[in-house]
Design an enzyme around this catalytic site. Structure first.
Site, PDB file in Angstrom:
ATOM      1  N   LYS A 163      32.245  24.384 -65.422  1.00 12.27           N
ATOM      2  CA  LYS A 163      32.065  23.326 -66.418  1.00 12.27           C
ATOM      3  C   LYS A 163      30.842  23.646 -67.237  1.00 12.27           C
ATOM      4  O   LYS A 163      29.945  24.363 -66.769  1.00 12.27           O
ATOM      5  CB  LYS A 163      31.865  21.974 -65.719  1.00 12.27           C
ATOM      6  CG  LYS A 163      32.298  20.785 -66.545  1.00 12.27           C
ATOM      7  CD  LYS A 163      33.808  20.597 -66.509  1.00 12.27           C
ATOM      8  CE  LYS A 163      34.257  19.430 -67.327  1.00 12.27           C
ATOM      9  NZ  LYS A 163      35.698  19.173 -67.108  1.00 12.27           N
TER      10      LYS A 163
HETATM   11  P1  NAD Z   1      36.885  12.058 -75.427  1.00 11.97           P
HETATM   12  O1  NAD Z   1      35.478  12.278 -75.823  1.00 11.97           O
HETATM   13  O2  NAD Z   1      37.973  12.608 -76.277  1.00 11.97           O
HETATM   14  O3  NAD Z   1      37.164  10.476 -75.261  1.00 11.97           O
HETATM   15  C1  NAD Z   1      36.418   9.661 -74.418  1.00 11.97           C
HETATM   16  C2  NAD Z   1      36.788   8.191 -74.706  1.00 11.97           C
HETATM   17  O4  NAD Z   1      36.104   7.347 -73.780  1.00 11.97           O
HETATM   18  C3  NAD Z   1      36.362   7.712 -76.085  1.00 11.97           C
HETATM   19  O5  NAD Z   1      37.286   6.740 -76.548  1.00 11.97           O
HETATM   20  C4  NAD Z   1      35.001   7.075 -75.821  1.00 11.97           C
HETATM   21  O6  NAD Z   1      34.653   6.120 -76.803  1.00 11.97           O
HETATM   22  C5  NAD Z   1      35.260   6.435 -74.477  1.00 11.97           C
HETATM   23  N1  NAD Z   1      34.055   6.255 -73.660  1.00 11.97           N
HETATM   24  C6  NAD Z   1      33.022   7.105 -73.487  1.00 11.97           C
HETATM   25  N2  NAD Z   1      32.110   6.582 -72.659  1.00 11.97           N
HETATM   26  C7  NAD Z   1      32.582   5.382 -72.282  1.00 11.97           C
HETATM   27  C8  NAD Z   1      32.103   4.363 -71.439  1.00 11.97           C
HETATM   28  N3  NAD Z   1      30.937   4.470 -70.806  1.00 11.97           N
HETATM   29  N4  NAD Z   1      32.877   3.250 -71.281  1.00 11.97           N
HETATM   30  C9  NAD Z   1      34.041   3.134 -71.909  1.00 11.97           C
HETATM   31  N5  NAD Z   1      34.560   4.071 -72.721  1.00 11.97           N
HETATM   32  C10 NAD Z   1      33.825   5.171 -72.904  1.00 11.97           C
HETATM   33  O7  NAD Z   1      36.990  12.595 -73.926  1.00 11.97           O
HETATM   34  P2  NAD Z   1      38.309  13.073 -73.161  1.00 11.97           P
HETATM   35  O8  NAD Z   1      38.477  14.524 -73.387  1.00 11.97           O
HETATM   36  O9  NAD Z   1      39.427  12.141 -73.453  1.00 11.97           O
HETATM   37  O10 NAD Z   1      37.828  12.902 -71.638  1.00 11.97           O
HETATM   38  C11 NAD Z   1      37.868  11.648 -70.981  1.00 11.97           C
HETATM   39  C12 NAD Z   1      37.764  11.883 -69.480  1.00 11.97           C
HETATM   40  O11 NAD Z   1      38.866  12.700 -69.048  1.00 11.97           O
HETATM   41  C13 NAD Z   1      36.499  12.610 -69.000  1.00 11.97           C
HETATM   42  O12 NAD Z   1      36.153  12.138 -67.728  1.00 11.97           O
HETATM   43  C14 NAD Z   1      36.959  14.058 -68.905  1.00 11.97           C
HETATM   44  O13 NAD Z   1      36.159  14.815 -68.022  1.00 11.97           O
HETATM   45  C15 NAD Z   1      38.368  13.860 -68.379  1.00 11.97           C
HETATM   46  N6  NAD Z   1      39.289  14.990 -68.617  1.00 11.97           N
HETATM   47  C16 NAD Z   1      39.518  15.455 -69.877  1.00 11.97           C
HETATM   48  C17 NAD Z   1      40.414  16.499 -70.075  1.00 11.97           C
HETATM   49  C18 NAD Z   1      40.775  17.015 -71.448  1.00 11.97           C
HETATM   50  O14 NAD Z   1      41.710  17.814 -71.554  1.00 11.97           O
HETATM   51  N7  NAD Z   1      40.115  16.598 -72.513  1.00 11.97           N
HETATM   52  C19 NAD Z   1      41.051  17.082 -68.962  1.00 11.97           C
HETATM   53  C20 NAD Z   1      40.803  16.577 -67.691  1.00 11.97           C
HETATM   54  C21 NAD Z   1      39.924  15.519 -67.534  1.00 11.97           C
END
Ligand code: NAD
Length: 423
Positions: free
Chosen positions: A111
């Site tokens: 990561k």
């Molecule tokens: P992103 O930045 O695209 O979106 C995050 C969303 O969560 C946004 O809408 C943001 O406003 C909201 N957010 C952020 N902090 C917050 C909080 N404290 N309370 C409420 N809402 C909040 O991120 P993403 O890529 O969608 O990732 C989201 C989660 O999924 C993370 O934990 C990430 O590690 C996990 N994840 C992502 C992927 C991927 O392919 N992008 C894959 C596996 C896991």
């Protein structure tokens, strides 16, 4: 248990450590393997200087942590967030190791992150910071060493800049250095939606198992409307269920009659947040999780399902789209309640790394697949993994989180014992 060195100390690292220790104990894991796996292989901390639009220079901390590569090259996302730190990145790297192993990918766990709020940067600043970070870690990553991908706060465009910087430094195009990049430069069809789609594939399997209908009577709340959350909402709407609440970091919206994916997306594109979305009531993130719904999908960030929320949850299924959304204490409360089926993060959100793996394979072969082919293969891997984990949980009398972790840890441990110890 020996206390770990302070470098890794962070709430998420402690949480992930405790989960690892429980699973390792249940597996009676070899002590030498245990001691090696509870800490990452390597970590690089860099100071990233970049020019602001006003000409001044800012320096921000950046990280890349490689947890374990016994099964193949390190693989994992890159996070831009003001609270990123070494311990958080290390925790997320170890989750990647178990995740890749449990869905049988020939990849290890890594990561990366930069401690910055990307929403406060101009496009130019974001690009200059990304390019300098890439040049700082250029000798640490590589297509057969460590392959970054998007995570919170990063997207396809950021991956394109990493790919271009790496390629400029190597003197030729190296598409396979990152995944989650735009299709025009070697990205994969279906990658953008893969994580959210995978969450829904798990819900389809869970509904079969629990003899539970997924139709217009199924009410769902999704926390986070970013890459993972928005794609999950889109797919949930497509399969005919009703998403009644969504949120972002600023606010949440709730309409018991259902919300439209397109209307939400258009609003966010125009206003940069869900705040003020018409024809819905405002709810906080905590209220959203406790609504009277059938399914809650935390898809925002870690630690959002607190003990207080865990006691008030009304849903029957908790599908963890985010990494580490449920705190240790909350997890215990949910287990004691016994009325909520948890699809743990390393299983529920594995769709992203599965299609990232497809992207890497396509880039290495310079041969690209159709979206239909990708989604079909994604579904096969996700549903097989779900069933395997569920069978394991029944056979060993453990919950789904322990079953997923134990499956991943066992595979990594067997590979380490088979390869032997160097020197
Ligand atoms: P992103 O930045 O695209 O979106 C995050 C969303 O969560 C946004 O809408 C943001 O406003 C909201 N957010 C952020 N902090 C917050 C909080 N404290 N309370 C409420 N809402 C909040 O991120 P993403 O890529 O969608 O990732 C989201 C989660 O999924 C993370 O934990 C990430 O590690 C996990 N994840 C992502 C992927 C991927 O392919 N992008 C894959 C596996 C896991």
């Amino acid at each position: 248990m020996k206390k770990l060195t302070a470098e890794w100390d962070s709430p998420l690292f402690m949480q992930v450590q405790a989960q690892f220790e429980t699973a390792a104990q249940k597996l009676s894991l070899d002590e030498n393997i245990f001691n090696r796996l509870r800490v990452p292989d390597k970590a690089l901390i860099v100071s990233v200087p970049f020019r602001n639009d006003d000409g001044s220079i800012r320096v921000v901390p950046g990280y890349r942590v490689q947890h374990n590569d016994v099964l193949g090259p390190y693989k994992g996302g890159l996070r831009y967030h003001p609270l990123v730190n070494l311990g958080e990145v290390a925790a997320l790297a170890s989750l990647m190791t178990w995740k890749c192993a449990l869905v049988n990918l020939p990849l290890g766990g890594a990561k990366g992150g930069i401690q910055i709020d990307p929403t406060l940067l101009s496009r130019g600043e974001l690009q200059r910071m990304t390019r300098r970070y890439t040049s700082e870690i250029v000798n640490f990553i590589g297509p057969d060493v460590d392959i970054p991908a998007p995570d919170m706060g990063t997207n396809e465009q950021v991956m394109a800049w990493i790919m271009d910087t790496y390629s400029q430094l190597k003197g030729h195009a190296v598409a396979e250095i990152v995944t989650g990049k735009p299709v025009i430069i070697g990205g994969s069809l279906g990658r953008k939606e893969a994580t959210g789609r995978g969450v829904v594939y798990c819900l389809i399997e869970a509904s079969k198992l629990l003899n539970y209908k997924l139709d217009e009577s199924t009410r769902i709340a999704v926390q986070g409307f970013g890459n993972v959350g928005a794609a999950a909402v889109k797919k949930l709407e497509k399969i005919g269920t009703k998403v009644v609440a969504v949120s972002d970091v600023k606010s949440g919206v709730y309409n018991p009659k259902g919300l439209s994916y397109q209307a939400l997306t258009d609003w966010v594109n125009q206003h940069r947040s869900l705040e003020g979305f018409p024809e819905a009531d405002a709810v906080t993130n905590a209220e959203l999780a406790c609504l009277d719904v059938d399914i809650v999908v935390p898809a925002a960030t870690e630690g959002t399902i607190t003990p207080e929320i865990a006691r008030k949850l009304k849903c029957k299924i908790l599908a963890e789209g985010a990494n580490g959304p449920t705190t240790l204490e909350a997890d215990k409360i949910i287990e004691d309640r016994g009325d909520i089926f948890v699809i743990p993060d390393i299983l529920a959100n594995a769709g992203g790394v599965i299609v990232s793996y497809f992207e890497w394979v396509q880039d290495l072969q310079n041969y690209f697949w159709t979206e239909q082919e990708i989604n079909k293969r994604l579904f096969e891997i996700m549903s097989t993994a779900f069933q395997t984990i569920h069978e394991f949980s029944k056979a060993h009398q453990v919950n789904m989180r322990n079953a997923a972790l134990m499956t991943g840890i066992q595979k990594v441990s067997q590979a380490m014992l088979t390869r032997g110890f160097y020197p």
